[in-house]
Design a protein around this motif. Structure first.
Motif, PDB file in Angstrom:
ATOM      1  N   GLN A   1       0.803  -1.179  -0.025  1.00 26.35           N
ATOM      2  CA  GLN A   1      -0.082  -0.045  -0.027  1.00 26.35           C
ATOM      3  C   GLN A   1       1.013   1.351  -0.067  1.00 26.35           C
ATOM      4  O   GLN A   1       1.669   1.424   0.832  1.00 26.35           O
ATOM      5  CB  GLN A   1      -1.044   0.066   1.042  1.00 26.35           C
ATOM      6  CG  GLN A   1      -1.947   1.242   1.385  1.00 26.35           C
ATOM      7  CD  GLN A   1      -3.114   0.754   2.344  1.00 26.35           C
ATOM      8  OE1 GLN A   1      -3.012  -0.034   3.090  1.00 26.35           O
ATOM      9  NE2 GLN A   1      -4.160   1.587   2.279  1.00 26.35           N
ATOM     10  N   ALA A   2       0.764   2.214  -1.130  1.00 25.11           N
ATOM     11  CA  ALA A   2       1.527   3.274  -1.080  1.00 25.11           C
ATOM     12  C   ALA A   2       0.713   4.306  -0.614  1.00 25.11           C
ATOM     13  O   ALA A   2      -0.551   4.215  -0.753  1.00 25.11           O
ATOM     14  CB  ALA A   2       1.933   3.564  -2.834  1.00 25.11           C
ATOM     15  N   PRO A   3       1.173   5.644  -0.077  1.00 22.64           N
ATOM     16  CA  PRO A   3       0.588   6.723   0.227  1.00 22.64           C
ATOM     17  C   PRO A   3      -0.617   7.145  -0.707  1.00 22.64           C
ATOM     18  O   PRO A   3      -0.157   7.070  -1.813  1.00 22.64           O
ATOM     19  CB  PRO A   3       1.470   7.657   0.584  1.00 22.64           C
ATOM     20  CG  PRO A   3       2.724   6.897   0.556  1.00 22.64           C
ATOM     21  CD  PRO A   3       2.613   5.641  -0.301  1.00 22.64           C
ATOM     22  N   GLY A   4      -1.694   7.310  -0.129  1.00 21.54           N
ATOM     23  CA  GLY A   4      -2.941   7.666  -0.794  1.00 21.54           C
ATOM     24  C   GLY A   4      -3.517   6.553  -1.782  1.00 21.54           C
ATOM     25  O   GLY A   4      -4.463   7.130  -2.555  1.00 21.54           O
TER      26      GLY A   4
ATOM     27  N   SER B   1      15.458  -5.656  -9.044  1.00 19.67           N
ATOM     28  CA  SER B   1      15.252  -4.508 -10.014  1.00 19.67           C
ATOM     29  C   SER B   1      14.083  -3.572  -9.350  1.00 19.67           C
ATOM     30  O   SER B   1      13.207  -3.367 -10.241  1.00 19.67           O
ATOM     31  CB  SER B   1      14.761  -5.221 -11.218  1.00 19.67           C
ATOM     32  OG  SER B   1      15.860  -6.088 -11.785  1.00 19.67           O
ATOM     33  N   LEU B   2      14.318  -3.143  -8.339  1.00 20.84           N
ATOM     34  CA  LEU B   2      13.346  -2.159  -7.692  1.00 20.84           C
ATOM     35  C   LEU B   2      13.450  -0.894  -8.323  1.00 20.84           C
ATOM     36  O   LEU B   2      14.340  -0.429  -8.997  1.00 20.84           O
ATOM     37  CB  LEU B   2      13.663  -2.058  -6.147  1.00 20.84           C
ATOM     38  CG  LEU B   2      13.250  -3.430  -5.200  1.00 20.84           C
ATOM     39  CD1 LEU B   2      13.902  -3.229  -3.890  1.00 20.84           C
ATOM     40  CD2 LEU B   2      11.763  -3.367  -4.961  1.00 20.84           C
ATOM     41  N   LYS B   3      12.033  -0.251  -8.372  1.00 19.81           N
ATOM     42  CA  LYS B   3      11.640   0.872  -8.932  1.00 19.81           C
ATOM     43  C   LYS B   3      11.047   1.827  -7.882  1.00 19.81           C
ATOM     44  O   LYS B   3      10.649   1.130  -6.939  1.00 19.81           O
ATOM     45  CB  LYS B   3      10.632   0.847 -10.117  1.00 19.81           C
ATOM     46  CG  LYS B   3      11.220  -0.312 -11.170  1.00 19.81           C
ATOM     47  CD  LYS B   3       9.819  -0.575 -12.078  1.00 19.81           C
ATOM     48  CE  LYS B   3      10.223  -1.633 -13.244  1.00 19.81           C
ATOM     49  NZ  LYS B   3       9.255  -1.812 -14.189  1.00 19.81           N
ATOM     50  N   PRO B   4      11.320   3.217  -7.900  1.00 20.52           N
ATOM     51  CA  PRO B   4      10.584   3.953  -7.075  1.00 20.52           C
ATOM     52  C   PRO B   4       9.075   3.757  -6.819  1.00 20.52           C
ATOM     53  O   PRO B   4       8.549   3.737  -5.886  1.00 20.52           O
ATOM     54  CB  PRO B   4      10.779   5.285  -7.782  1.00 20.52           C
ATOM     55  CG  PRO B   4      12.016   5.424  -8.430  1.00 20.52           C
ATOM     56  CD  PRO B   4      11.942   3.718  -9.163  1.00 20.52           C
ATOM     57  N   GLU B   5       8.343   3.382  -7.976  1.00 17.74           N
ATOM     58  CA  GLU B   5       6.820   2.925  -7.695  1.00 17.74           C
ATOM     59  C   GLU B   5       6.618   1.683  -6.927  1.00 17.74           C
ATOM     60  O   GLU B   5       5.634   1.429  -6.816  1.00 17.74           O
ATOM     61  CB  GLU B   5       6.499   2.874  -9.182  1.00 17.74           C
ATOM     62  CG  GLU B   5       7.088   2.104 -10.199  1.00 17.74           C
ATOM     63  CD  GLU B   5       7.856   2.628 -10.974  1.00 17.74           C
ATOM     64  OE1 GLU B   5       8.869   3.628 -10.761  1.00 17.74           O
ATOM     65  OE2 GLU B   5       8.000   2.266 -12.311  1.00 17.74           O
TER      66      GLU B   5
ATOM     67  N   THR C   1      11.076   1.527   0.955  1.00 19.28           N
ATOM     68  CA  THR C   1      11.231   2.885   0.208  1.00 19.28           C
ATOM     69  C   THR C   1      12.582   2.557  -1.123  1.00 19.28           C
ATOM     70  O   THR C   1      13.583   2.239  -0.738  1.00 19.28           O
ATOM     71  CB  THR C   1      11.882   4.055   0.986  1.00 19.28           C
ATOM     72  OG1 THR C   1      10.658   4.128   2.224  1.00 19.28           O
ATOM     73  CG2 THR C   1      11.898   5.232   0.258  1.00 19.28           C
ATOM     74  N   VAL C   2      12.278   3.296  -2.352  1.00 13.74           N
ATOM     75  CA  VAL C   2      13.093   2.795  -3.184  1.00 13.74           C
ATOM     76  C   VAL C   2      13.569   4.197  -3.922  1.00 13.74           C
ATOM     77  O   VAL C   2      12.408   4.907  -4.195  1.00 13.74           O
ATOM     78  CB  VAL C   2      12.459   2.080  -4.365  1.00 13.74           C
ATOM     79  CG1 VAL C   2      13.658   1.811  -5.481  1.00 13.74           C
ATOM     80  CG2 VAL C   2      12.207   0.644  -3.786  1.00 13.74           C
ATOM     81  N   SER C   3      14.573   4.805  -3.615  1.00 12.64           N
ATOM     82  CA  SER C   3      14.884   6.141  -4.228  1.00 12.64           C
ATOM     83  C   SER C   3      15.570   6.037  -5.426  1.00 12.64           C
ATOM     84  O   SER C   3      15.969   5.126  -6.097  1.00 12.64           O
ATOM     85  CB  SER C   3      16.047   6.594  -3.200  1.00 12.64           C
ATOM     86  OG  SER C   3      17.297   5.831  -3.440  1.00 12.64           O
ATOM     87  N   SER C   4      15.072   7.009  -6.322  1.00 14.19           N
ATOM     88  CA  SER C   4      15.582   7.353  -7.673  1.00 14.19           C
ATOM     89  C   SER C   4      16.982   7.823  -7.684  1.00 14.19           C
ATOM     90  O   SER C   4      17.521   8.056  -6.883  1.00 14.19           O
ATOM     91  CB  SER C   4      14.554   8.218  -8.403  1.00 14.19           C
ATOM     92  OG  SER C   4      14.650   9.472  -7.821  1.00 14.19           O
TER      93      SER C   4
END
Length: 123
Positions: A39-42, A85-89, A120-123
């Motif tokens: 679950q992402a914020p919002g 292969s994590l992504k910011p999303e 948390t995945v940072s770009s």
């Protein structure tokens, strides 16, 4: 009653990997499935991956197929989510869930939940 405790979340750069763990205790229905949601914020809680506790058959959301792998260790009563292969999303709170018929993907299908772990995945 089933108790689920997640661990392994954290901060990682895009392209990196994390492995989440979910330790379960309490009763076990060997024919049922366990799963991971996020679950992402919002946003609403969404299905990520599921696994049959007995046979180990797996199923995934299209958004993570080929990048995430769900597995279980019956001897340790633990389910894992290997995330590559994590992504910011992919940033979200990840929840372990249990006690659903295999193949189910809806929140309402799962009867037991952990407290969640932040990824948390940072770009």
């Amino acid at each position: 009653q089933v108790q689920l405790v997640e661990s392994g979340g954290g901060l990682v750069q895009a392209g990196g990997s994390l492995r989440l763990s979910c330790a379960r205790s309490g009763r076990t229905f060997s024919t049922y499935a366990m799963g991971w949601f996020r679950q992402a914020p919002g946003k609403e809680r969404e299905f990520v991956a599921g696994i049959s506790w007995k046979g180990g058959s797996t199923y995934y959301a299209d958004s993570v197929k080929g990048r995430f792998t769900i597995s279980r260790d019956n001897a340790k009563n633990t389910v894992y989510l290997q995330m590559n292969s994590l992504k910011p999303e992919d940033t979200a709170v990840y929840y372990c869930a249990a006690d659903a018929p295999w193949g189910r993907r809806e929140v309402a299908d799962f009867g037991s939940w952990g407290q969640g772990t932040q990824v948390t995945v940072s770009s």
